[in-house]
Design an enzyme around this catalytic site. Structure first.
Site, PDB file in Angstrom:
ATOM      1  CD  GLU A  13      -2.134   1.311   2.943  1.00  0.00           C
ATOM      2  OE1 GLU A  13      -3.350   0.249   3.047  1.00  0.00           O
ATOM      3  OE2 GLU A  13      -2.256   2.208   3.574  1.00  0.00           O
ATOM      4  CE1 TYR A  45     -10.131   9.321  -3.536  1.00  0.00           C
ATOM      5  CE2 TYR A  45     -11.703   9.722  -2.259  1.00  0.00           C
ATOM      6  CZ  TYR A  45     -11.272  10.260  -2.964  1.00  0.00           C
ATOM      7  OH  TYR A  45     -12.687  10.791  -3.342  1.00  0.00           O
ATOM      8  CB  ALA A  47      -9.107  11.357   6.035  1.00  0.00           C
ATOM      9  CG  HIS A  73      -7.295   2.425  -1.363  1.00  0.00           C
ATOM     10  ND1 HIS A  73      -6.885   2.521  -0.259  1.00  0.00           N
ATOM     11  CD2 HIS A  73      -6.840   1.464  -1.084  1.00  0.00           C
ATOM     12  CE1 HIS A  73      -6.070   1.387   0.557  1.00  0.00           C
ATOM     13  NE2 HIS A  73      -5.903   0.974  -1.037  1.00  0.00           N
ATOM     14  NE  ARG A 103     -17.543   4.821   8.201  1.00  0.00           N
ATOM     15  CZ  ARG A 103     -17.070   5.041   8.444  1.00  0.00           C
ATOM     16  NH1 ARG A 103     -18.070   4.420   9.325  1.00  0.00           N
ATOM     17  NH2 ARG A 103     -16.277   5.061  10.061  1.00  0.00           N
ATOM     18  CB  ALA A 123     -17.674  -0.395   2.896  1.00  0.00           C
ATOM     19  CG  HIS A 147     -15.091  -0.697  11.439  1.00  0.00           C
ATOM     20  ND1 HIS A 147     -16.081   0.414  12.443  1.00  0.00           N
ATOM     21  CD2 HIS A 147     -14.164   0.552  11.119  1.00  0.00           C
ATOM     22  CE1 HIS A 147     -16.109   1.495  11.712  1.00  0.00           C
ATOM     23  NE2 HIS A 147     -14.659   0.981  11.044  1.00  0.00           N
ATOM     24  CD  GLN A 174      -6.577  -1.262  10.558  1.00  0.00           C
ATOM     25  OE1 GLN A 174      -5.762  -0.774   9.710  1.00  0.00           O
ATOM     26  NE2 GLN A 174      -7.673   0.034  10.631  1.00  0.00           N
TER      27      GLN A 174
END
Ligand code: FAD
Length: 281
Positions: A13, A45, A47, A73, A103, A123, A147, A174
């Site tokens: 990433e 991407y 925030a 993203h 999301r 999402a 999450h 994650q």
């Protein structure tokens, strides 16, 4: 499960540099990253949808110039349906056919009203829309330690299954620092009938500061072994870097032996650390 013959994919990433004057630095960095032969490189991407064009520009470079599968993203937060359509057209024009549909994180400046009035709430809503209106390949995020907003792991997994059923063909986790936690999560994922590949997110911790920033934001727990390592080496920059790389390498080796589908390294745009890890694994 130990699978010696199974190929574990490798991916990275990256993120668009925050300052305009540093933006161009990403391209030589990506060229070096390409030499490590990743199966794909994903680009985050900002925030709230800031700097969307930068994500597309980077993804396009990865795809077209480097010939490596790029994943851009995209997020619900900060996007209207009209914005999304424009973004999808831009992705198409840029030759990028794969997105990680999220999301999105809430930017600090965003009010409750702005955050809660987004047109795609979860999402999954974004995935359904993309599936209906585009031919994009769609990946999604998942959380081995649940999450942070989900009341329980079971509820989170139920929503994850809905997301996959809506059209997600692979998942990226994650960051996590305890492989056992990931293995328990994977058992549950497979038990509820999610069969898509899951790429294990590995974040090399090379400075003590990262624990206070990136890691605490992610909600990932810090096992005693990693906390001890930071306590022992945190004061010394180079020792901490080496110890952090070693921790990530041990984690990756364990995951590969366990037959994980893929290793996804959160590169943090750091070439030296990412290269050293790849050489050691
Ligand atoms: P969702 O899948 O929508 O889940 C969010 C929460 O809603 C979960 O608690 C879930 O259980 C719950 N939920 C889902 N569906 C329902 C439903 N129908 N009813 C009730 N509850 C529901 N953020 C960025 O801004 N930019 C990035 O580039 C970015 N990249 C990321 C990459 C990865 C690999 C990961 C793991 C995260 C990334 N994030 C990024 C952060 C991400 O946007 C946040 O973690 C966000 O809070 C959740 O995104 P999601 O797509 O997982 O959300």
């Amino acid at each position: 499960m130990t699978t010696e013959n199974k190929k574990t994919s490798l991916s990275f990433e990256v993120f668009p540099p925050k300052k305009d004057e540093e933006f161009e630095n990403i391209f030589p960095f990506l060229k070096e990253l390409a030499k490590l032969n990743p199966d794909f490189i994903s680009c985050t991407y900002g925030a709230g949808g800031s700097r969307a064009g930068k994500t597309i520009e980077i993804a396009s470079f990865i795809q077209k110039e480097l010939g490596i599968n790029a994943i851009a993203h995209i997020t619900c937060v900060g996007f209207t349906k009209t914005d999304l359509e424009k973004n999808c057209e831009a992705l198409k024009a840029a030759g990028v056919g794969h997105v990680l549909a999220l999301r999105g994180d809430r930017p600090q400046h965003m009010t409750d009203e702005q955050f809660n009035s987004r047109e795609f709430f979860y999402a999954t809503d974004l995935v359904r829309h993309l599936k209906e209106h585009t031919t994009l390949q769609i990946s999604g995020a998942c959380y081995p330690e649940k999450h942070f907003e989900a009341p329980s792991l079971e509820t989170d997994l139920k929503h994850l299954k809905e997301k996959v059923d809506a059209g997600v063909t692979s998942l990226v986790t994650q960051m996590f620092f305890d492989n056992d936690c990931f293995y328990r999560f994977m058992e549950k994922v497979r038990d509820i009938g999610i069969t898509v590949p899951v790429h294990a997110g590995i974040m090399p911790i090379t400075t003590a500061k990262q624990i206070g920033t990136t890691v605490s934001l992610s909600g990932s727990s810090v096992p005693k072994e990693l906390a001890d390592l930071i306590a022992n080496y945190g004061e010394n920059r180079e020792d901490m870097r080496k110890a952090g790389i070693d921790y990530a390498v041990q984690q990756i080796r364990g995951l590969k032996e366990h037959g994980v589908d893929g290793i996804h390294i959160y590169s943090m745009n750091r070439l030296k650390t990412t290269t050293e890890i790849c050489e050691l694994i």
